[in-house]
Design an enzyme around this catalytic site. Structure first.
Site, short mmCIF file in Angstrom:
data_model
loop_
_atom_site.label_atom_id
_atom_site.label_comp_id
_atom_site.label_asym_id
_atom_site.label_seq_id
_atom_site.Cartn_x
_atom_site.Cartn_y
_atom_site.Cartn_z
N PRO A 236 0.86 -1.20 0.00
CA PRO A 236 0.00 0.00 0.00
C PRO A 236 0.89 1.25 0.00
CG PRO A 236 -0.11 -1.12 2.13
CD PRO A 236 0.85 -1.90 1.29
N ASP A 412 5.81 2.17 2.23
CA ASP A 412 4.82 1.13 2.52
C ASP A 412 4.04 1.59 3.75
OD1 ASP A 412 3.49 -1.15 3.40
OD2 ASP A 412 5.09 -2.50 2.75
N HIS A 413 2.79 1.87 3.56
CA HIS A 413 1.98 2.45 4.65
C HIS A 413 1.76 1.45 5.79
CE1 HIS A 413 -0.19 5.48 6.56
NE2 HIS A 413 -1.10 5.78 5.66
N ARG A 414 2.03 0.17 5.53
CA ARG A 414 1.90 -0.80 6.64
C ARG A 414 3.02 -0.62 7.65
NH1 ARG A 414 2.05 -6.17 3.18
NH2 ARG A 414 3.78 -4.95 2.34
N ILE A 416 5.01 2.41 7.75
CA ILE A 416 5.31 3.83 8.03
C ILE A 416 4.02 4.64 8.00
CG2 ILE A 416 6.51 5.85 7.07
CD1 ILE A 416 8.51 3.68 5.85
#
Ligand code: CAO
Length: 440
Positions: A236, A412-414, A416
């Protein structure tokens, strides 16, 4: 033995409902409550259960036909002594039809058709499955297909339906399972999901519109394409855009240029960026990390190996400059020249391309204002550098000419959060604006 004519029972307020599945064939043995047909209205799907145990001897309805309460649909041959249902509501509605033969035992009432919403009712965000929240997905599937999928642990939100209006059929569930088994798609719950359920882009014969030529993709493009696609589907991405004032930094670079050239070194802004990035990675360790395979932990790396995207005639490659934290800008420039020459000559070995902890893609030598680089997974972040330009910047009293470099960081939004993302780019900008900060 008696032959029972099966009719559509009471289906509530529905009338002229479409048959979307005939779940039995002539010759099939059925138990009481086994599903015979699936009906679908615009509001719900429902299954018609068998009121008898016996053998299906004749089917008088087919997919696409419309049925209502009392419509005759099939025959079941019932063994002597088998339980017969209590007179149900549809028999009252159609008294001319033969009644079930009287049985010795007390009959079991026919189960009412089970209705399920044609598409999942909108649930609260918290109660929806994660992938449904993300995709806003809804699916059409009959109760029998839902039950089949449930039995095999298949998440129907990730299955594309080949039936009318995208309805998921049993064969679609089977195909999804086959794809997982053959490795074309990831199993449910696996960290690296992707593949199943992604609608393909339809093929087009372009020659109908004009002349075309076809060329096979090069080896590097084929390989990098797979990695880029996997990252695009699995990670993501968020891209944070920023810019920084590199006026002083560039002046320093120019001041050093002649001395560097004497040593055969070409100093470009990139090596300064590499140093600033490493300092920011030390401040924000989650950018120099990877997620564990199950996505439940984060692995911080205490080494600072920076991958540099290099444009070659054969395609994009990403050799890695090792231990950037331990090297000065001259040594980094040498490394950079070496790996980019090797990359362009096609001489990079696996060692040159492994062990990266963060990647930089620099298009600054070419142009552009901003772009969104794709994370080089399993790393969690990548920086994109664009071309620095002289710009008028207000210094409180007047506009002064400053060299401003735009850059972006995709992450990667998972791993950060957004706030961390912008703190990171701010830190990089801060270090590049004032190189003295790097030695503190
Ligand atoms: N702003 C302004 N000028 C810049 C700059 C920037 N951000 N970055 C580089 N430049 C200048 C350099 O100073 C150099 O100018 P001079 O010759 O006058 O000093 C010129 O642009 C060319 O630099 P370069 O590209 O040869 O060198 P580099 O160290 O900046 O980059 C490398 C090296 C290997 C990264 C680069 O050659 C390359 O291949 N870039 C493309 C990477 C790519 O394709 N990324 C996309 C990946 S996604 O598909």
């Amino acid at each position: 033995m008696s032959v029972e004519q099966i009719k559509i029972p009471d289906i509530g307020d529905f009338d002229a409902v479409e048959v979307i599945e005939v779940l039995v064939s002539e010759g099939d043995s059925v138990e009481v409550d086994d599903s015979l047909l699936t009906l679908e209205s615009d509001k719900a799907t429902m299954e018609i259960p068998s009121p008898f145990k016996g053998t299906v001897t004749k089917i008088s309805v087919s997919v696409g036909e419309k049925v209502s309460e009392g419509t005759y649909v099939l025959d079941i041959e019932v063994a002597a002594g088998a339980a017969a249902p209590a007179p149900a509501k549809e028999e009252k509605a159609a008294p001319a039809e033969p009644k079930p033969a009287p049985a010795a035992e007390a009959p079991k009432a026919a189960a009412a058709p089970q209705a399920t919403p044609a598409a999942p009712a909108p649930a609260s965000a918290a109660s929806k499955p994660v992938n449904q929240q993300a995709m806003g997905a809804a699916f059409h599937a009959s109760p029998s297909v839902r039950a089949f999928a449930r039995k095999l642990g298949v998440d129907l939100t990730s299955v594309s339906g080949s039936g009318p209006k995208g309805r998921i059929q049993q064969t679609d569930v089977e195909a999804a399972i086959k794809a997982v088994m053959s490795g074309q798609a990831a199993a449910p719950g696996q960290a690296a999901t992707g593949g199943a359920g992604i609608p393909p882009i339809p093929g087009v014969d372009f020659s109908q519109f004009g002349e075309t030529t076809t060329e096979e993709l090069g080896r590097i493009k084929k390989i990098s394409g797979k990695f880029l696609h996997a990252s695009w589907l699995n990670v993501p991405h968020v891209t944070q855009f920023d810019e920084c004032d590199i006026t002083e930094m560039d002046q320093f670079r120019k001041d050093q240029k002649a001395a560097a050239e004497k040593q055969g070194i070409k100093l470009t802004p990139l090596v300064f960026v590499m140093k600033a990035v490493v300092k920011a990675l030390q401040d924000f360790p989650s950018f120099n990390a990877s997620l564990s395979e199950d996505g439940q932990s984060i692995i911080y790396k205490q080494y600072y190996n920076i991958g540099i995207a290099v444009d070659t005639p054969n395609g994009l490659v990403v050799p890695v400059v090792k231990d950037v934290d331990k090297k000065g800008v001259y040594e980094l420039s040498k490394d950079l020249m070496e790996i980019s020459a090797k990359a362009r000559d096609g001489k990079l070995g696996p060692k040159d391309m492994s062990g990266g902890s963060f990647t930089i893609s620099s298009l600054g030598g070419i142009g552009g204002t901003q772009f969104t680089p794709i994370v080089n997974a399993p790393e969690v972040a990548i920086m994109g550098l664009s071309k620095a330009k002289m710009q008028p910047v207000w210094n409180g009293k007047e506009f002064a000419p400053r060299l401003i470099m735009p850059f972006s960081v995709s992450y990667d939004h998972r791993a950060i959060d957004g706030a961390e993302g912008v703190r990171f780019t701010t830190a990089v900008g801060h270090y590049l604006s004032d190189l003295r900060q790097l030695i503190l």
